[in-house]
Design a protein around this motif. Sequence first.
Motif, PDB file in Angstrom:
ATOM      1  N   LYS A  31       4.095  -7.682  -2.454  1.00 15.03           N
ATOM      2  CA  LYS A  31       5.217  -8.228  -1.683  1.00 15.03           C
ATOM      3  C   LYS A  31       6.558  -7.744  -2.218  1.00 15.03           C
ATOM      4  O   LYS A  31       7.472  -7.449  -1.438  1.00 15.03           O
ATOM      5  CB  LYS A  31       5.149  -9.758  -1.686  1.00 15.03           C
ATOM      6  N   LYS A  32       6.680  -7.636  -3.524  1.00 12.43           N
ATOM      7  CA  LYS A  32       7.932  -7.163  -4.132  1.00 12.43           C
ATOM      8  C   LYS A  32       8.239  -5.732  -3.700  1.00 12.43           C
ATOM      9  O   LYS A  32       9.372  -5.424  -3.302  1.00 12.43           O
ATOM     10  CB  LYS A  32       7.820  -7.239  -5.655  1.00 12.43           C
ATOM     11  N   LEU A  33       7.232  -4.864  -3.752  1.00 12.24           N
ATOM     12  CA  LEU A  33       7.439  -3.477  -3.345  1.00 12.24           C
ATOM     13  C   LEU A  33       7.791  -3.373  -1.865  1.00 12.24           C
ATOM     14  O   LEU A  33       8.682  -2.612  -1.482  1.00 12.24           O
ATOM     15  CB  LEU A  33       6.195  -2.632  -3.650  1.00 12.24           C
ATOM     16  N   ARG A  34       7.097  -4.136  -1.042  1.00  9.29           N
ATOM     17  CA  ARG A  34       7.357  -4.089   0.403  1.00  9.29           C
ATOM     18  C   ARG A  34       8.747  -4.619   0.723  1.00  9.29           C
ATOM     19  O   ARG A  34       9.491  -4.011   1.500  1.00  9.29           O
ATOM     20  CB  ARG A  34       6.286  -4.869   1.171  1.00  9.29           C
ATOM     21  N   LYS A  40      14.554   0.515   3.736  1.00  9.32           N
ATOM     22  CA  LYS A  40      15.183   1.673   3.098  1.00  9.32           C
ATOM     23  C   LYS A  40      14.885   2.946   3.877  1.00  9.32           C
ATOM     24  O   LYS A  40      14.015   2.996   4.743  1.00  9.32           O
ATOM     25  CB  LYS A  40      14.684   1.840   1.658  1.00  9.32           C
ATOM     26  N   HIS A  41      15.602   3.987   3.527  1.00  7.07           N
ATOM     27  CA  HIS A  41      15.400   5.316   4.119  1.00  7.07           C
ATOM     28  C   HIS A  41      13.982   5.788   3.812  1.00  7.07           C
ATOM     29  O   HIS A  41      13.411   5.449   2.786  1.00  7.07           O
ATOM     30  CB  HIS A  41      16.436   6.294   3.545  1.00  7.07           C
ATOM     31  N   ASP A  42      13.417   6.599   4.695  1.00  9.60           N
ATOM     32  CA  ASP A  42      12.054   7.101   4.532  1.00  9.60           C
ATOM     33  C   ASP A  42      11.838   7.847   3.218  1.00  9.60           C
ATOM     34  O   ASP A  42      10.723   7.904   2.714  1.00  9.60           O
ATOM     35  CB  ASP A  42      11.670   8.019   5.693  1.00  9.60           C
ATOM     36  N   LEU A  43      12.888   8.427   2.678  1.00  7.25           N
ATOM     37  CA  LEU A  43      12.776   9.151   1.415  1.00  7.25           C
ATOM     38  C   LEU A  43      12.270   8.216   0.308  1.00  7.25           C
ATOM     39  O   LEU A  43      11.509   8.616  -0.563  1.00  7.25           O
ATOM     40  CB  LEU A  43      14.138   9.745   1.026  1.00  7.25           C
ATOM     41  N   ILE A  44      12.666   6.973   0.374  1.00 10.32           N
ATOM     42  CA  ILE A  44      12.211   5.976  -0.602  1.00 10.32           C
ATOM     43  C   ILE A  44      11.035   5.184  -0.047  1.00 10.32           C
ATOM     44  O   ILE A  44      10.042   4.961  -0.733  1.00 10.32           O
ATOM     45  CB  ILE A  44      13.359   5.014  -0.973  1.00 10.32           C
ATOM     46  N   ALA A  45      11.136   4.755   1.188  1.00 11.38           N
ATOM     47  CA  ALA A  45      10.122   3.871   1.770  1.00 11.38           C
ATOM     48  C   ALA A  45       8.761   4.541   1.926  1.00 11.38           C
ATOM     49  O   ALA A  45       7.731   3.886   1.737  1.00 11.38           O
ATOM     50  CB  ALA A  45      10.603   3.345   3.117  1.00 11.38           C
ATOM     51  N   ALA A  46       8.729   5.815   2.241  1.00 10.07           N
ATOM     52  CA  ALA A  46       7.446   6.480   2.491  1.00 10.07           C
ATOM     53  C   ALA A  46       6.553   6.544   1.249  1.00 10.07           C
ATOM     54  O   ALA A  46       5.379   6.155   1.315  1.00 10.07           O
ATOM     55  CB  ALA A  46       7.672   7.867   3.078  1.00 10.07           C
ATOM     56  N   PRO A  47       7.066   7.022   0.102  1.00  8.44           N
ATOM     57  CA  PRO A  47       6.179   7.054  -1.077  1.00  8.44           C
ATOM     58  C   PRO A  47       5.745   5.659  -1.524  1.00  8.44           C
ATOM     59  O   PRO A  47       4.591   5.451  -1.899  1.00  8.44           O
ATOM     60  CB  PRO A  47       7.012   7.718  -2.168  1.00  8.44           C
ATOM     61  N   VAL A  48       6.643   4.706  -1.476  1.00 12.47           N
ATOM     62  CA  VAL A  48       6.291   3.339  -1.868  1.00 12.47           C
ATOM     63  C   VAL A  48       5.338   2.751  -0.830  1.00 12.47           C
ATOM     64  O   VAL A  48       4.448   1.966  -1.171  1.00 12.47           O
ATOM     65  CB  VAL A  48       7.551   2.471  -2.057  1.00 12.47           C
ATOM     66  N   GLY A  49       5.485   3.148   0.421  1.00 14.16           N
ATOM     67  CA  GLY A  49       4.578   2.686   1.467  1.00 14.16           C
ATOM     68  C   GLY A  49       3.132   3.085   1.203  1.00 14.16           C
ATOM     69  O   GLY A  49       2.208   2.327   1.520  1.00 14.16           O
ATOM     70  N   VAL A  50       2.928   4.241   0.607  1.00 12.82           N
ATOM     71  CA  VAL A  50       1.574   4.670   0.247  1.00 12.82           C
ATOM     72  C   VAL A  50       0.990   3.713  -0.785  1.00 12.82           C
ATOM     73  O   VAL A  50      -0.167   3.309  -0.706  1.00 12.82           O
ATOM     74  CB  VAL A  50       1.577   6.125  -0.286  1.00 12.82           C
ATOM     75  N   ILE A  51       1.814   3.320  -1.742  1.00 17.39           N
ATOM     76  CA  ILE A  51       1.378   2.380  -2.774  1.00 17.39           C
ATOM     77  C   ILE A  51       1.077   1.020  -2.144  1.00 17.39           C
ATOM     78  O   ILE A  51       0.045   0.407  -2.422  1.00 17.39           O
ATOM     79  CB  ILE A  51       2.451   2.238  -3.866  1.00 17.39           C
ATOM     80  N   VAL A  52       1.974   0.557  -1.283  1.00 17.80           N
ATOM     81  CA  VAL A  52       1.798  -0.740  -0.618  1.00 17.80           C
ATOM     82  C   VAL A  52       0.522  -0.731   0.215  1.00 17.80           C
ATOM     83  O   VAL A  52      -0.279  -1.673   0.158  1.00 17.80           O
ATOM     84  CB  VAL A  52       3.034  -1.087   0.249  1.00 17.80           C
TER      85      VAL A  52
END
Length: 131
Positions: A31-34, A40-52
């Motif tokens: 939940k914290k990561l999401r 955020k911009h895809d540059l940040i959200a996309a890599p973290v989205g893989v983790i989420v």
Amino acid sequence: MYDETKKVSEEELVDSYQKHFDKSAAYKLLKKLRKATRDKHDLIAAPVGVIVNSLGSLLSALDNPATPLHFKALIIGAIGYIIFPMDLVPDMTPVIGYADDVASVAGVVIAVAAYSNFSLADLDAQIDAEA
């Protein structure tokens, strides 16, 4: 010689792993990561989205009673690797800190995908309900 009386069932093995596993810490991290990246911009959200997505899929499969016990043992190990902050690349390192975690657990995520019903929309609804 192997002692047959000391044989441990898969269920006992998974139970012993779960005694040392804090699922609530994994949900908090998810939940914290999401929350931190969903707007955020895809540059940040996309890599973290893989983790989420990886962590969410693992947690969902772990909660599914149909998931075979040997997969649950693998899932617990994979989640533990993701949430343990000190590994090959420390998780405190922005974005790439979790990249090695995802690479390490990718096989488990793929193997248990059929047992997962994780949804970002459902996660977002949970996050919004808690706010």
